[in-house]
Design an enzyme around this catalytic site. Structure first.
Site, PDB file in Angstrom:
ATOM      1  N   SER A 124       0.791  -1.230   0.000  1.00 25.63           N
ATOM      2  CA  SER A 124       0.000   0.000   0.000  1.00 25.63           C
ATOM      3  C   SER A 124       0.824   1.282   0.000  1.00 25.63           C
ATOM      4  O   SER A 124       0.288   2.346  -0.266  1.00 25.63           O
ATOM      5  CB  SER A 124      -0.954  -0.009   1.196  1.00 25.63           C
ATOM      6  OG  SER A 124      -0.241  -0.173   2.395  1.00 25.63           O
ATOM      7  N   HIS A 161      -5.424  -4.741  -1.550  1.00 24.07           N
ATOM      8  CA  HIS A 161      -5.331  -3.736  -2.628  1.00 24.07           C
ATOM      9  C   HIS A 161      -5.271  -4.358  -4.020  1.00 24.07           C
ATOM     10  O   HIS A 161      -5.079  -3.639  -5.002  1.00 24.07           O
ATOM     11  CB  HIS A 161      -4.107  -2.841  -2.415  1.00 24.07           C
ATOM     12  CG  HIS A 161      -4.220  -1.996  -1.187  1.00 24.07           C
ATOM     13  ND1 HIS A 161      -4.883  -0.787  -1.165  1.00 24.07           N
ATOM     14  CD2 HIS A 161      -3.796  -2.209   0.078  1.00 24.07           C
ATOM     15  CE1 HIS A 161      -4.845  -0.280   0.047  1.00 24.07           C
ATOM     16  NE2 HIS A 161      -4.194  -1.121   0.834  1.00 24.07           N
ATOM     17  N   LYS A 212     -12.255  -1.643   0.479  1.00 22.67           N
ATOM     18  CA  LYS A 212     -11.540  -0.867  -0.544  1.00 22.67           C
ATOM     19  C   LYS A 212     -12.312  -0.937  -1.874  1.00 22.67           C
ATOM     20  O   LYS A 212     -13.325  -0.275  -1.991  1.00 22.67           O
ATOM     21  CB  LYS A 212     -10.100  -1.340  -0.617  1.00 22.67           C
ATOM     22  CG  LYS A 212      -9.447  -1.217   0.788  1.00 22.67           C
ATOM     23  CD  LYS A 212      -7.983  -1.456   0.794  1.00 22.67           C
ATOM     24  CE  LYS A 212      -7.443  -1.601   2.208  1.00 22.67           C
ATOM     25  NZ  LYS A 212      -7.554  -0.399   3.041  1.00 22.67           N
TER      26      LYS A 212
END
Ligand code: PMP
Length: 399
Positions: A187, A215, A247
């Site tokens: 990240s 992610h 996310k």
């Protein structure tokens, strides 16, 4: 009489953070998390949200949440293993397993709860956990809850992992289990773990693989199915695929996918799952709807990548360094902390919201503005952001 103030440290430690400019200054988002939004009363372009595909505002996702409140209420009433396991939770787990192409999936309250609840059960006293040196804090905390031995290997470096595995295999007394853990997409830098090489090595040494794809989901792989699909890996090569609904899926909640054995084990052993109330129905229904959207509307992932490639090229053409970024996480390197902070506040003044990432989150000379691309940004939005980077870059003599 004791004169010591038992809670004096609260203020003094906070003040120390403030004096060192290490405290978090909370920004207030007024309204939904959209590419053009209002932060602290100012209209800005949002360049630092993890809402990669803008699914938090998708009409079908919002409607699913509203409908679930009407049919199932505002809360679940209990933890899953007692009275809080609704049809809506089971349905989400089935849908997620289908989406991932896994035998089974398990949903946790958050991604943090998944890492903190499962890692210490997979490896404990008599075992070893081998971690990438830059793994996420929730993995680090999960490892801390375990009594297993620990080792780290250099960031994204299978050549460094190899001797660590060899040494672990020779350990006496022999370890019961070996667990290799890596983030899928990192990240801070937006780089991708070489998961195939890591998985091959782990397999050769009889170690389990645990990938945190927080992610990578909604971003990598066909239709955003994540890093395991991205590398075309067989399910039995990556035994634990962990992720989050907070996310790209645009909602909240952690999850783990793998074999039915893994899920049955985790249902019965993960303390964060066993001892914490289950998701409100609206959350589980919205997550399910987000999976439906990912499966039926491929344009969101496509737009995300078009925007990512356009912005990264634009930033590089301006003369900035974007480090190792290969994904929609695009750090714009600034060097010193002060430059990154100054840059971020000038960006905000010009209507662009992107935060500085500085020491201790990254090395002292590696301060950066971390930008995150979004599928819903228009070309006009991105051009506007690029001109702001150009103007401030020249103003601060960085380009
Ligand atoms: N793993 C990684 C790599 C993350 O970036 C995050 C969120 N910052 C988490 C786990 C935790 O996920 P959640 O927000 O669902 O708790």
């Amino acid at each position: 009489m004791a004169t010591r103030d038992p809670v004096g440290f609260l203020r003094s430690e906070y003040e120390q953070l403030v004096n060192n400019e290490l405290d978090w200054k909370l920004r207030e988002l007024e309204g939904p998390s959209t590419p053009r939004c209002v932060v602290d009363g100012k209209r800005v372009l949002m360049l630092c949200s993890n809402n990669y595909l803008s699914l938090s505002n998708h009409p079908k996702v919002k409607q699913a949440a509203i409908d679930a409140v009407k049919t199932h209420g505002a809360g679940s009433g209990s933890v899953r293993p007692i009275a809080g396991n609704m049809d809506i939770h089971m349905n989400l787990e089935r849908r997620l397993a289908m989406f991932k192409g896994a035998e089974a999936s398990l949903v946790y309250q958050t991604g943090f709860a998944a890492n903190a609840g499962l890692i210490p059960q997979l490896a404990d006293a008599g075992d070893i956990i081998i971690s990438d040196e830059l793994n996420h804090g929730s993995i680090i905390d999960g490892v801390r809850l375990s009594k297993a031995d620990r080792a780290v290997y250099k960031h994204c470096d299978p050549a460094d992992l190899k001797p660590v595995l060899e040494k672990a295999e020779e350990h006496s007394p022999a370890y019961r289990r070996m667990l290799v853990i890596t983030d899928g997409v990192f990240s801070m830098d937006g780089d991708v773990a070489p998961l195939k090489d890591i998985a091959d090595l782990a397999h050769a040494h009889g170690a389990m693989i645990y990938v945190d794809d927080a992610h990578g989901e909604g971003v990598l792989g066909a239709g955003g199915r994540g890093i395991v699909h991205h590398f075309g890996l067989k399910r039995d090569r990556v035994q634990v695929e962990m992720g989050t609904f907070s996310k790209a899926f645009g909602v909240v909640g952690g999850h783990v996918s793998g074999s039915r054995d893994l899920v049955n084990f985790a249902y019965n052993k993960s303390r964060t799952w066993l001892l914490s109330g289950s998701h409100p129905p609206a959350v589980a229904a919205a997550c399910t709807a987000a999976i439906d959207v990912l499966e039926t509307e491929p344009q969101h992932v496509r737009n995300l990548w078009e925007n990512t490639n356009y912005f990264r090229k634009g930033i590089r053409d301006l003369g900035f360094d974007t480090g190792k970024s290969e994904t929609p996480i695009i750090p714009v390197m600034m060097g010193e902390t002060s430059a990154a902070k100054r840059f971020s506040s000038r960006l905000f003044e010009m209507g662009v919201f992107a935060l500085p990432i500085v020491f201790p989150m990254v090395a002292k000379d590696k301060a950066r503005i971390r930008t995150i691309m979004n599928a819903a940004l228009t070309r006009g939005d991105i051009d506007e952001a690029l001109s702001a980077f150009e103007k401030i870059g020249e103003e601060l003599r960085l380009i």
